[in-house]
Design an enzyme around this catalytic site. Structure first.
Site, short mmCIF file in Angstrom:
data_model
loop_
_atom_site.label_atom_id
_atom_site.label_comp_id
_atom_site.label_asym_id
_atom_site.label_seq_id
_atom_site.Cartn_x
_atom_site.Cartn_y
_atom_site.Cartn_z
N TRP A 25 0.84 -1.20 0.00
CA TRP A 25 0.00 0.00 0.00
C TRP A 25 0.87 1.25 0.00
CZ3 TRP A 25 -0.33 4.05 3.52
CH2 TRP A 25 -1.39 4.94 3.35
N HIS A 26 2.01 1.18 0.68
CA HIS A 26 2.88 2.36 0.78
C HIS A 26 3.57 2.69 -0.53
CE1 HIS A 26 2.42 1.89 5.18
NE2 HIS A 26 2.72 3.17 5.22
N GLY A 27 3.75 1.74 -1.40
CA GLY A 27 4.41 2.06 -2.65
C GLY A 27 4.56 0.85 -3.55
#
Length: 490
Positions: A325-327
């Protein structure tokens, strides 16, 4: 438009607050909500007007799907829920992961991925998750009504639109329609102003100054240039503190802006670097995201109410997806997987060896150092850069060559401008603030027995300190200019 810019502080914010107060006074709750929505759309459209169309389309579609779930009898609401989740994840996946998927596939199959750069719409990860949570809560009958105006205000509320916290609809719905919201509240405004000042100080005076020691080292690592072990460790620790002050600073400013408007947003941080293990860390870091993954992924997978091996499997799946989700990059998968592994080890120890634990101070130190090392992968542009820096950091001979047994001469001018020789002093200052001072919630006494009320930022001392921090932040901002918050990239 950045929270830490003169345009926002001296033009957008006072005008928007005045319009909201006037709207509430003249037209009641709906007038105030209409002004919040208008201001939020101006705020978001200032970045890139084309993405305003995407945001409005997402709001319209999700609200209509939510109404269909509310009104459709039988088993069909689940169909609408699945449609809503598929559409939200489809849009997010296209902008955030499509190129990553093509590049990864091209490494396995012989074809030209034909990559076209995609600009990631600001806040799409946050408002997508927020709306998925809304649809799931509607499906579970936790939300029984929602006007379109209230829903627009819930999604587009500018203090939390770009980087959270990820809020639930029922958290703000009751506040939007409460009689208290219609009245001007000096106490909530004072609390909000103090929170905003603290957050602005964290961002401009701490995070942005620490960034000076981070970028050059990680950029050199990405190019494959020679990086000393001491430089790699300094950059890692500087980034560990930079990310904390940057993101918690944004969260403080978001809480403060909400309080100025009479809206109480959930806290997103609780001194995470004081955690004594990884379980405790994820109870303190990015609390709203942790709650989202817990409630909408971990628990539906079975949570801990299943066999122990499956429980550990649920933890790993949750953290791998949290990392992704963060990248879109393997370094984020690695980061999430390692957090999953340490969470599994903590749960295994608590389940099988409950008396086997480190003394709390030592547990805090070990947890912090491991988390700092994992932030190295989080910050690196790719997994290769992360591995290069890890190799440099743990090469004992190189470390002994580069270590300096004495601090450089302290120079106040060099320290204020974050010169290269002042890195040790900035790291010490950061550590003293993180472990030696009360956190924002304790400082402003956000949590009281009278839940839901805004406590006063009591005492003239606190008001004076907040004013001084605000003034110092503006002085630093005048010399360095405003910079984006790190979580805008996620």
């Amino acid at each position: 438009m950045l929270f830490n810019s003169y345009l926002f502080i001296f033009v957008f914010l006072p005008v928007t607050l005045a319009l909201i107060v006037a709207g509430r006074y003249l037209y009641g709750a709906r007038g105030g909500l209409a002004c919040i929505v208008s201001g939020s759309l101006v705020f978001y459209g200032y970045w890139n007007p084309i993405f305003l169309v995407l945001l409005l389309g997402s709001i319209l579609v999700n609200h209509q799907i939510g109404l269909r779930i509310m009104k459709t009898p039988g088993k069909h609401p689940k169909t609408w829920l699945l449609v809503g989740i598929f559409l939200n994840m489809g849009v997010l996946g296209y902008f955030k992961y499509w190129n990553f998927f093509l590049v990864s596939l091209a490494q396995v199959l012989p074809f030209d991925p034909n990559i076209h750069p995609l600009v990631l719409p600001l806040g799409i990860s946050f408002y997508t998750f927020q709306q998925i949570a809304f649809l799931v809560d509607v499906y579970h009958k936790k939300i029984k009504r929602s006007s379109f105006l209230e829903y627009m205000a819930f999604v587009s509320f500018f203090p939390q639109l770009i980087a959270g916290p990820i809020i639930r609809y029922n958290t703000v719905h009751g506040q939007f329609i409460s009689p208290e919201w219609l009245r001007w509240n000096n106490e909530s405004f004072a609390t909000g102003l103090s929170l905003f000042s603290l957050g602005l100080f964290k961002k401009t005076v701490l995070a942005d100054q620490l960034a000076v020691f981070v970028g050059p080292v990680f950029d050199a690592g990405a190019r494959g240039d020679v990086v000393s072990a001491m430089a790699a460790w300094t950059a890692t620790l500087a980034y560990t503190f930079q990310l904390y002050f940057d993101f918690s600073g944004y969260a403080d400013m978001a809480l403060g802006l909400g309080a100025m408007m009479g809206i109480r947003l959930p806290d997103n941080f609780n001194s995470p670097y004081r955690a004594h293990n990884f379980i405790n860390f994820w109870q303190r870091w990015h609390i709203s995201l942790s709650h989202f993954f817990r409630d909408y992924l971990y628990i539906p997978l079975g949570g801990s109410r299943c066999s122990f091996p499956r429980h550990l499997n649920n933890l790993m799946i949750t953290m791998l997806l949290c990392g992704l989700w963060h990248g879109a990059g393997w370094q984020f998968v690695f980061w999430g997987g390692m957090h999953g592994l340490f969470l599994m080890l903590d749960h295994l120890r608590e389940s099988r060896f409950p008396k086997l634990r480190l003394p709390r101070p030592l547990g805090v130190l070990v947890t912090f150092l491991v988390i700092a090392l994992l932030w190295t992968a989080f910050r690196a542009v790719n997994m290769g850069t992360a591995l290069y820096l890890y190799k440099t950091m743990f090469c004992l001979s190189e470390f002994l060559k580069s270590v300096q047994l004495s601090f450089p001469t302290f120079d106040i001018a060099n320290f204020i401008t974050a010169g290269s020789g002042s890195a040790p002093y900035w790291l010490i200052l950061s550590a003293l603030i993180v472990w030696g001072l009360p956190n924002t919630a304790a400082w402003c006494r956000l949590y009281t027995e009278n839940k839901g009320a805004f406590p006063v930022v009591q005492g003239r001392t606190k008001a004076i300190v907040a004013g001084m921090l605000f003034f110092v932040s503006l002085k630093v901002l005048a010399g360095t200019g405003s910079s984006e918050f790190l979580y805008f990239n996620f």
